[in-house]
Design a protein around this motif. Structure first.
Motif, PDB file in Angstrom:
ATOM      1  N   MET A 132       0.824  -1.194   0.000  1.00 23.67           N
ATOM      2  CA  MET A 132       0.000   0.000   0.000  1.00 23.67           C
ATOM      3  C   MET A 132       0.869   1.259   0.000  1.00 23.67           C
ATOM      4  N   PHE A 133       1.907   1.247   0.828  1.00 24.48           N
ATOM      5  CA  PHE A 133       2.792   2.412   0.883  1.00 24.48           C
ATOM      6  C   PHE A 133       3.620   2.540  -0.394  1.00 24.48           C
ATOM      7  N   TRP A 134       4.017   1.420  -0.974  1.00 25.35           N
ATOM      8  CA  TRP A 134       4.799   1.477  -2.219  1.00 25.35           C
ATOM      9  C   TRP A 134       4.000   2.151  -3.330  1.00 25.35           C
ATOM     10  N   ARG A 135       2.729   1.774  -3.444  1.00 21.95           N
ATOM     11  CA  ARG A 135       1.892   2.394  -4.470  1.00 21.95           C
ATOM     12  C   ARG A 135       1.648   3.879  -4.188  1.00 21.95           C
ATOM     13  N   ALA A 136       1.672   4.267  -2.891  1.00 20.03           N
ATOM     14  CA  ALA A 136       1.441   5.666  -2.531  1.00 20.03           C
ATOM     15  C   ALA A 136       2.705   6.509  -2.617  1.00 20.03           C
ATOM     16  N   SER A 137       3.846   5.876  -2.762  1.00 18.32           N
ATOM     17  CA  SER A 137       5.110   6.617  -2.772  1.00 18.32           C
ATOM     18  C   SER A 137       5.866   6.508  -4.093  1.00 18.32           C
ATOM     19  N   HIS A 138       5.344   5.744  -5.052  1.00 17.41           N
ATOM     20  CA  HIS A 138       6.007   5.577  -6.346  1.00 17.41           C
ATOM     21  C   HIS A 138       4.969   5.718  -7.462  1.00 17.41           C
ATOM     22  N   ASN A 139       5.388   6.309  -8.533  1.00 17.14           N
ATOM     23  CA  ASN A 139       4.505   6.420  -9.693  1.00 17.14           C
ATOM     24  C   ASN A 139       4.562   5.130 -10.509  1.00 17.14           C
ATOM     25  N   PRO A 140       3.739   4.989 -11.539  1.00 21.84           N
ATOM     26  CA  PRO A 140       3.735   3.737 -12.327  1.00 21.84           C
ATOM     27  C   PRO A 140       5.084   3.376 -12.936  1.00 21.84           C
ATOM     28  N   LEU A 141       5.987   4.340 -13.092  1.00 20.16           N
ATOM     29  CA  LEU A 141       7.316   4.067 -13.637  1.00 20.16           C
ATOM     30  C   LEU A 141       8.301   3.606 -12.570  1.00 20.16           C
ATOM     31  N   GLY A 142       7.849   3.552 -11.325  1.00 21.74           N
ATOM     32  CA  GLY A 142       8.719   3.116 -10.245  1.00 21.74           C
ATOM     33  C   GLY A 142       9.539   4.229  -9.630  1.00 21.74           C
ATOM     34  N   GLU A 143       9.270   5.468  -9.994  1.00 22.58           N
ATOM     35  CA  GLU A 143      10.009   6.599  -9.456  1.00 22.58           C
ATOM     36  C   GLU A 143       9.342   7.105  -8.182  1.00 22.58           C
ATOM     37  N   TRP A 144      10.182   7.661  -7.294  1.00 24.70           N
ATOM     38  CA  TRP A 144       9.668   8.166  -6.020  1.00 24.70           C
ATOM     39  C   TRP A 144       8.765   9.361  -6.258  1.00 24.70           C
ATOM     40  N   GLN A 145       7.519   9.246  -5.846  1.00 24.08           N
ATOM     41  CA  GLN A 145       6.548  10.328  -6.012  1.00 24.08           C
ATOM     42  C   GLN A 145       5.425  10.107  -5.016  1.00 24.08           C
ATOM     43  N   LEU A 146       5.362  10.952  -3.994  1.00 19.31           N
ATOM     44  CA  LEU A 146       4.391  10.777  -2.932  1.00 19.31           C
ATOM     45  C   LEU A 146       2.981  11.115  -3.392  1.00 19.31           C
ATOM     46  N   GLU A 147       2.048  10.279  -2.995  1.00 20.71           N
ATOM     47  CA  GLU A 147       0.638  10.541  -3.269  1.00 20.71           C
ATOM     48  C   GLU A 147       0.173  11.760  -2.486  1.00 20.71           C
ATOM     49  N   ARG A 148      -0.579  12.648  -3.144  1.00 22.47           N
ATOM     50  CA  ARG A 148      -1.064  13.869  -2.509  1.00 22.47           C
ATOM     51  C   ARG A 148      -2.583  13.872  -2.430  1.00 22.47           C
ATOM     52  N   SER A 149      -3.105  14.824  -1.676  1.00 25.77           N
ATOM     53  CA  SER A 149      -4.539  14.842  -1.401  1.00 25.77           C
ATOM     54  C   SER A 149      -5.362  15.335  -2.582  1.00 25.77           C
ATOM     55  N   GLY A 150      -4.773  16.140  -3.464  1.00 23.90           N
ATOM     56  CA  GLY A 150      -5.500  16.654  -4.612  1.00 23.90           C
ATOM     57  C   GLY A 150      -6.311  17.898  -4.330  1.00 23.90           C
ATOM     58  N   THR A 151      -6.182  18.495  -3.152  1.00 22.98           N
ATOM     59  CA  THR A 151      -6.892  19.722  -2.815  1.00 22.98           C
ATOM     60  C   THR A 151      -6.070  20.943  -3.215  1.00 22.98           C
ATOM     61  N   SER A 152      -6.566  22.109  -2.867  1.00 21.48           N
ATOM     62  CA  SER A 152      -5.835  23.337  -3.192  1.00 21.48           C
ATOM     63  C   SER A 152      -4.503  23.407  -2.451  1.00 21.48           C
ATOM     64  N   TRP A 153      -4.465  22.890  -1.245  1.00 26.14           N
ATOM     65  CA  TRP A 153      -3.207  22.850  -0.493  1.00 26.14           C
ATOM     66  C   TRP A 153      -2.316  21.708  -0.976  1.00 26.14           C
TER      67      TRP A 153
END
Length: 204
Positions: A132-153
């Protein structure tokens, strides 16, 4: 005259000694319990910034964009850390009807079985939390990219919460492993009830 002996002490003194030892089974449990007392302050922080939001929104018509998500994040982290804290303090909910009626030898084996099941559960949950954390911290290419809330902040709180869940479950796995080792080494005599003599004295 009234005489006392080490084996015939005031029950209040015995209770104080038992409470001083605490329910923690290992040094890691004691460390987790101390850390949990500090983490509990996050609830107070969440309440404080919620009060600030109320004053800003309804008193000055100037609502914030960060309070709601921050409160959700703090409360979620507190709940995640509640698992290791409950395991450390032996305060999880359980039904002890069969355990209390068992003899010392059976209690010893029941402790081992319980700790083994707990370890297996924590291992399985840690495995799921890792993915679950791996999918939230990596994009489909396997690069580090944290999942964000998608709000204005748009903070990376979703990924951070999932990382905290993974941390809590990994910590519980280590706790459960140490508990299992301890219960395997335990003897049935360790489960014998302690009989205390009456403390009533006769003054002569």
């Amino acid at each position: 005259m009234t005489q006392s002996s080490p084996d015939n002490r005031d029950p209040a003194e015995l209770v104080d000694e038992v409470e001083a030892l605490g329910p923690e089974r290992t040094a890691l449990d004691r460390l987790v319990a101390r850390g949990a007392r500090g983490a509990a302050w996050m609830v107070l922080i969440a309440m404080g910034i919620s009060v600030v939001e109320v004053f800003l929104r309804y008193g000055f018509n100037n609502p914030t964009s960060w309070v709601h998500e921050s409160v959700v994040f703090l409360v979620a982290v507190t709940f995640a850390l509640g698992g290791p804290a409950a395991l450390a303090r032996n305060s999880h909910i359980r039904v002890k009807v069969l355990y209390d009626s068992a003899g010392p030898r059976l209690k010893c084996w029941m402790d081992r079985f319980n700790d083994l099941v707990t370890l297996g559960f924590c291992l399985a949950m840690s495995y799921a939390a890792f993915h679950m954390f791996w999918r939230a911290s990596h994009n489909p290419l396997g690069e580090w990219q944290l999942e964000r809330s998608g709000t204005s902040w748009n903070p990376p709180f979703p990924a951070l919460v999932k990382g905290m869940i993974l941390f809590a479950l990994a910590l519980m796995t280590l706790q459960a492993l140490l508990h299992l080792v301890q219960s395997i080494r335990a003897r049935p005599a360790d489960h014998e009830p302690i009989a205390h003599e009456s403390t009533d004295r006769e003054t002569r």
